[in-house]
Structures are given as C-alpha cells and as structure tokens.
Design a protein around this motif. Structure first.
Motif, short mmCIF file in Angstrom:
data_model
loop_
_atom_site.label_atom_id
_atom_site.label_comp_id
_atom_site.label_asym_id
_atom_site.label_seq_id
_atom_site.Cartn_x
_atom_site.Cartn_y
_atom_site.Cartn_z
N LYS A 3 9.54 -1.56 -5.79
CA LYS A 3 10.97 -1.03 -5.58
C LYS A 3 11.14 0.29 -5.58
O LYS A 3 12.16 0.91 -5.40
N LYS A 4 10.28 0.90 -6.58
CA LYS A 4 10.16 2.54 -6.82
C LYS A 4 9.24 3.21 -5.84
O LYS A 4 8.43 2.84 -5.27
N PRO A 5 9.88 4.55 -5.77
CA PRO A 5 9.06 5.42 -4.79
C PRO A 5 7.48 5.53 -5.32
O PRO A 5 7.51 5.84 -6.44
N VAL A 6 6.55 5.61 -4.37
CA VAL A 6 5.26 5.65 -4.67
C VAL A 6 4.95 7.13 -3.96
O VAL A 6 4.89 7.10 -2.63
N ILE A 7 4.58 8.28 -4.66
CA ILE A 7 4.30 9.29 -4.30
C ILE A 7 2.68 9.82 -4.49
O ILE A 7 2.31 9.91 -5.51
N ALA A 8 2.08 10.03 -3.15
CA ALA A 8 0.60 10.42 -3.28
C ALA A 8 0.75 11.94 -3.70
O ALA A 8 1.44 12.78 -3.00
N MET A 9 0.00 12.46 -4.40
CA MET A 9 -0.44 13.95 -4.93
C MET A 9 -1.82 14.16 -4.34
O MET A 9 -2.59 13.69 -4.97
N LEU A 10 -2.00 14.87 -3.40
CA LEU A 10 -3.24 14.99 -2.44
C LEU A 10 -3.92 16.55 -2.62
O LEU A 10 -3.04 17.37 -2.04
N ASN A 11 -4.82 16.50 -3.33
CA ASN A 11 -5.45 17.86 -3.52
C ASN A 11 -7.00 17.90 -3.22
O ASN A 11 -7.75 17.19 -3.71
N GLY A 12 -7.48 18.53 -2.05
CA GLY A 12 -8.88 18.45 -1.73
C GLY A 12 -9.05 17.83 -0.40
O GLY A 12 -7.91 17.71 0.37
N ALA A 13 -10.26 16.97 -0.49
CA ALA A 13 -10.07 16.29 0.85
C ALA A 13 -9.66 14.73 0.75
O ALA A 13 -9.81 14.32 -0.37
N THR A 14 -9.08 14.32 1.60
CA THR A 14 -8.47 13.13 1.78
C THR A 14 -9.13 12.56 2.96
O THR A 14 -8.58 12.66 3.84
N ALA A 15 -9.88 11.43 2.85
CA ALA A 15 -10.57 10.95 4.14
C ALA A 15 -11.00 9.64 3.83
O ALA A 15 -11.22 8.89 2.78
N GLY A 16 -11.12 8.79 5.21
CA GLY A 16 -11.28 7.48 5.19
C GLY A 16 -10.40 6.59 4.46
O GLY A 16 -9.29 6.61 4.65
N ILE A 17 -11.03 5.78 3.45
CA ILE A 17 -10.37 4.71 2.51
C ILE A 17 -9.11 5.56 1.70
O ILE A 17 -8.25 5.06 1.39
N GLY A 18 -9.51 6.84 1.38
CA GLY A 18 -8.60 7.68 0.55
C GLY A 18 -7.40 8.00 1.26
O GLY A 18 -6.21 7.93 0.81
N LEU A 19 -7.56 8.37 2.59
CA LEU A 19 -6.35 8.44 3.55
C LEU A 19 -5.44 7.14 3.63
O LEU A 19 -4.50 7.25 3.58
N VAL A 20 -6.16 6.17 3.83
CA VAL A 20 -5.61 4.91 3.92
C VAL A 20 -4.89 4.56 2.78
O VAL A 20 -3.40 4.31 2.92
N HIS A 21 -5.42 4.90 1.55
CA HIS A 21 -4.55 4.71 0.18
C HIS A 21 -3.31 5.30 0.24
O HIS A 21 -2.28 5.04 -0.12
#
Length: 167
Positions: A3-21
């Motif tokens: 129910k709460k917002p989930v915020i991704a903090m992305l620094n560097g490469a975001t690839a493959g399964i990391g992008l999916v997450h």
C-alpha cells in the motif's frame, strides 16, 4: 499489494533482472550518469520475469519493443525522456533528493489516499471507464467520511502541516 509507495534509487548500471526489479517499483529516481539496458536479447534470452508486461505500460509499446529487441544501452537523459525514470539527480545528490521526496510524502500526504490511488492506478488497465468511475466514486464516499480528509481540510484552513493517521 504493497500500500505504500516503493521508490527505486538507481545509480550506475541497471540491467537485466536489475531493470525488471526497478520496473516493479512505483517510482524510479536515477543518477544522471546511470545507464539502462534490458540485456536479454544480446544474451540469447527472452523478455523474462514480466518485463514484457511492465515495460510497455511504463514507456509505451514502441519504446518497449525497441529496448527489448535491441537491448541497447540507454542514457539517463533518454530514460527520463521516455518515462523509464521519473527524476534525475547528480550521483552525489541522488540519495538526499530521493529521501527528501519520500519524507515529503510521509509528512504531507495521507497514507490512506496513497494506498487507494496506488490501487486505482494499477487496477485501471483492467477496467472500463465506467468501472473505474464507479470505483472512484465509491472510494471518494469512503474518503469523505475518513479522518484523513477531515485532517487534510483542517490543516489547510489552519495553515499547518497535517497529522494524518491513515484512517
């Protein structure tokens, strides 16, 4: 289901399964030096773990096909332009600015309103306009009877920060 917002903090490469997450998060904040790639097709893999469902909903059909088929590297600036990320920050400011956004939500936004809004946004693709409107009208009647609505109006009139309870 969260129910709460989930915020991704992305620094560097975001690839493959990391992008999916990252796509499973409600919002994505990235360093302006970050790079993104689906990577799968360049490794002989298919679009896995639901990315073929999530990506078109976030960046549109044509952009999703481009990113999935080419598996090319995408700059932070392009990611912002196509809607893959919501905000960009300098790498050294990313944490501070992301936390400030989250703190603003926690301090000034009704948790019950956020929970309903989040559910509405995720349910709408599976509803007709009529169903979405009926649902919104029902939820509005509930909200108008809630403590958070009364507190939101009182804090506005009294020119003070709200003290929401989530009810």
């Amino acid at each position: 289901a969260i129910k709460k917002p989930v915020i991704a903090m992305l620094n560097g490469a975001t690839a493959g399964i990391g992008l999916v997450h990252a796509l499973y998060c409600d919002l994505r904040f990235a360093a302006d030096s970050a790079v993104f790639t689906t990577a799968f097709a360049r490794r002989g893999l298919i679009a896995e773990h639901g990315i073929s469902w999530m990506l078109p909903r976030i960046v549109g059909h044509a952009n999703a096909l481009d990113l999935l088929m080419s598996a090319r590297r995408v700059s932070a600036a392009e990611a912002l332009r196509i809607g893959l990320v919501n905000r960009l920050s300098a790498p050294e400011k990313l944490r501070e600015e992301t936390y400030a956004y989250a703190r603003d939500l926690a301090d000034f936004v009704s948790p019950s309103a956020i929970a309903v809004i989040k559910r509405q946004v995720y349910d709408v693709p599976f509803q007709t306009l009529a169903e979405a409107t009926i649902d919104a009208n029902r939820e509005m009647q509930i909200a108008l009877k809630g403590n958070d609505f009364r507190e939101g109006v009182a804090s506005f009139v009294e020119k003070r920060p709200p003290r929401f309870t989530g009810t």
